[in-house]
Scaffold this active site. Sequence first.
Site, PDB file in Angstrom:
ATOM      1  N   ASP A   1     -43.775  57.908 -20.371  1.00  0.00           N
ATOM      2  CA  ASP A   1     -44.527  58.874 -20.707  1.00  0.00           C
ATOM      3  C   ASP A   1     -45.550  59.281 -19.338  1.00  0.00           C
ATOM      4  OD1 ASP A   1     -46.238  60.878 -22.145  1.00  0.00           O
ATOM      5  OD2 ASP A   1     -47.735  59.115 -22.138  1.00  0.00           O
TER       6      ASP A   1
ATOM      7  N   ASP B   1     -49.242  61.109 -19.463  1.00  0.00           N
ATOM      8  CA  ASP B   1     -50.756  61.262 -19.659  1.00  0.00           C
ATOM      9  C   ASP B   1     -50.888  60.077 -20.375  1.00  0.00           C
ATOM     10  OD1 ASP B   1     -51.557  64.240 -18.913  1.00  0.00           O
ATOM     11  OD2 ASP B   1     -49.992  64.600 -20.266  1.00  0.00           O
TER      12      ASP B   1
END
Length: 224
Positions: free
Chosen positions: A10, A12
């Site tokens: 991922d 953020d």
Amino acid sequence: MRIDTVFLFDLDGTLVDSVYQHVLAWKEALDEEGIPLSVWRIHRKIGMSGGLFTNQLLRETGLAIDPERIDRLRRLHAEAYGRLSKGVVPLPGAKELLTTLTENRIPWAIATSGRMETAGHNLVALGVDPAQVPVVTRDLVKYAKPDPDLFLAAAARLDAPIEHAVIVGDSIWDMLAARRCRGLGVGLLSGGYGTEELERSGAVRVYDDPAMLLDHLDEVGGRR
């Protein structure tokens, strides 16, 4: 015979310290549209798909959210995030972790629920060129997290079975998506979710941040 591990990240809250900029950008967008929603409630939705975010919004506010308003919210969020992203920096150990994987010939890719209009700012901060590294954004799949489409697409970009992937994320949405596609979910606390939440959602290991993951990389198959 052995499994050649690949890593899917991922973005953020996992590689860059950007969760709270997103929260404030969404708060600004919602305020602009006259939609009352507490900051903590917004934080709990960071990392999920825009469609799921909208459904949650409908349930919590009881407001009618038409397609035009959804598009305005997306644009307002992107504009606000563009301003706030100037403060986004890589999380501790993020660059070193990616460099270590590359040096050890361990393939890795990024899969983010953000569209390129916001993810692009974070990639610049991280020093990642999407022309050189597989990056799958919300623009490229039908559904985002907690659906597994982003991770499946990222694994395909690496030409690797999803069952060979270590999926690293900071939110329950990442871990739920990892579980659904049979990847190995590894959680980080750097996005604001707690250890128990991540473990209940499927994380087999939880570390503070990318630096701590780097120190324990061998525990999750990060070696050649």
